[in-house]
Design a protein around this motif. Structure first.
Motif, mmCIF file in Angstrom:
data_model
loop_
_atom_site.group_PDB
_atom_site.id
_atom_site.type_symbol
_atom_site.label_atom_id
_atom_site.label_comp_id
_atom_site.label_asym_id
_atom_site.label_seq_id
_atom_site.Cartn_x
_atom_site.Cartn_y
_atom_site.Cartn_z
ATOM 1 N N PHE B 12 -8.323 93.443 59.797
ATOM 2 C CA PHE B 12 -8.011 92.053 60.135
ATOM 3 C C PHE B 12 -8.258 91.859 61.629
ATOM 4 N N VAL B 13 -8.759 90.685 61.973
ATOM 5 C CA VAL B 13 -8.937 90.363 63.390
ATOM 6 C C VAL B 13 -8.654 88.877 63.581
ATOM 7 N N GLN B 14 -8.096 88.548 64.716
ATOM 8 C CA GLN B 14 -7.833 87.150 65.040
ATOM 9 C C GLN B 14 -9.140 86.522 65.516
ATOM 10 N N VAL B 19 -13.672 93.048 67.591
ATOM 11 C CA VAL B 19 -13.240 94.030 66.586
ATOM 12 C C VAL B 19 -14.274 95.147 66.519
ATOM 13 N N THR B 20 -13.792 96.349 66.292
ATOM 14 C CA THR B 20 -14.676 97.509 66.154
ATOM 15 C C THR B 20 -14.559 98.084 64.753
ATOM 16 N N GLN B 83 -15.695 85.154 64.595
ATOM 17 C CA GLN B 83 -15.700 83.811 64.014
ATOM 18 C C GLN B 83 -15.284 83.910 62.553
ATOM 19 N N LEU B 84 -14.811 82.788 62.008
ATOM 20 C CA LEU B 84 -14.381 82.797 60.609
ATOM 21 C C LEU B 84 -15.521 83.246 59.682
ATOM 22 N N GLY B 85 -16.732 82.893 60.058
ATOM 23 C CA GLY B 85 -17.891 83.263 59.245
ATOM 24 C C GLY B 85 -18.226 84.751 59.277
ATOM 25 N N VAL B 115 -11.257 87.639 59.109
ATOM 26 C CA VAL B 115 -11.028 86.967 60.383
ATOM 27 C C VAL B 115 -9.991 85.870 60.157
ATOM 28 N N LYS B 116 -8.913 85.944 60.916
ATOM 29 C CA LYS B 116 -7.805 84.991 60.750
ATOM 30 C C LYS B 116 -7.936 83.854 61.765
ATOM 31 N N ALA B 117 -7.669 82.641 61.280
ATOM 32 C CA ALA B 117 -7.715 81.465 62.178
ATOM 33 C C ALA B 117 -6.478 81.382 63.054
#
Lengths: 114, 117
Positions: B12-14, B19-20, B83-85, B115-117
């Motif tokens: 998960f990443v904001q 992110v790696t 990005q969300l995409g 990817v979290k909004a």
């Protein structure tokens, strides 16, 4: 223009039937591949052709037979379909020599055997 | 036998953070290539980035960079400003040597990125 195209996109059939998936690339690549992606998303190479010649043939049941009429086309024929053949099949192409050899994939064919 | 290991089944990443995604490989070849591919929920496989074994500099393509540590046999993908995409499955792959005139590419099991909004 689609670079690597596959038909059909979806294929639902019964056990024991024979089916084919067609693949065409317009990138001028000399190498084409078939991959199988299982339900856990694991991607495994099945076959590779270079200029119509088979160069990679992984441990695949001989019910699977690829055919490359020319270097832009690679078709996959499957005889006597089994439940375990249900998967997404991807065609891909790349240049053998020069460049990095990255592969360009078709959209995939989701095969469901009932 | 060649092998690609991706130890993170899910990440998960904001949004807007970096992110790696980890990838380690095993090969005895001196010449090989490393790739990352993205598979969104729509199913297509998209080539992202390539690193050759002899390349001294880390590869970069826009927001993607490949952190290549040859001695550790690792080829981590770094995505900056998520990005969300970017939510998708990511596959690390290795092309090794030549097999009867062709190359064989082995894929890892993949990492699913959310990817979290």
């Amino acid at each position: 223009d689609t670079a690597v195209s596959q038909t059909p996109k979806y294929l639902v059939t019964q056990m024991g039937n024979d089916k084919s998936i067609k693949c065409e690339q317009n990138l001028g690549h000399d190498t084409m591949y078939w991959y199988k992606q299982d339900s856990k998303k694991f991607l495994k190479i099945m076959f590779s052709y270079n200029n119509k010649e088979l160069i990679i043939n992984e441990t695949v049941p001989n019910r699977f037979s690829p055919k490359s009429p020319d270097k832009a086309h690679l078709n996959l024929h499957i005889n006597s379909l089994e439940l375990g053949d249900s998967a997404v099949y991807f065609c891909a192409s790349s240049l053998l020599a020069g460049g990095s050899g990255e592969q360009y994939f078709g959209p995939g064919t989701r095969l469901t055997v009932t | 036998a060649q092998k690609i290991t991706q130890t993170q089944p899910g990440m998960f990443v904001q949004e807007k953070e970096a992110v790696t995604l980890d990838c380690t490989y095993d090969t005895s070849d001196q010449s090989y290539g490393l790739f990352w591919y993205k598979q969104p929920s729509s199913g297509e496989m998209i080539f992202l980035i390539y690193q050759g074994s002899y390349d001294e500099q880390n590869a970069t393509e826009g927001r993607y960079s490949l952190n290549f540590q040859k001695a550790r046999k690792s080829a981590n993908l770094v995505i900056s400003a998520s990005q969300l995409g970017d939510s998708a499955m990511y596959f690390c792959a290795m092309r090794e040597g030549q097999v009867a005139g062709g190359f064989k590419t082995i894929f890892g099991a993949g990492t699913r990125l959310f990817v979290k909004a």
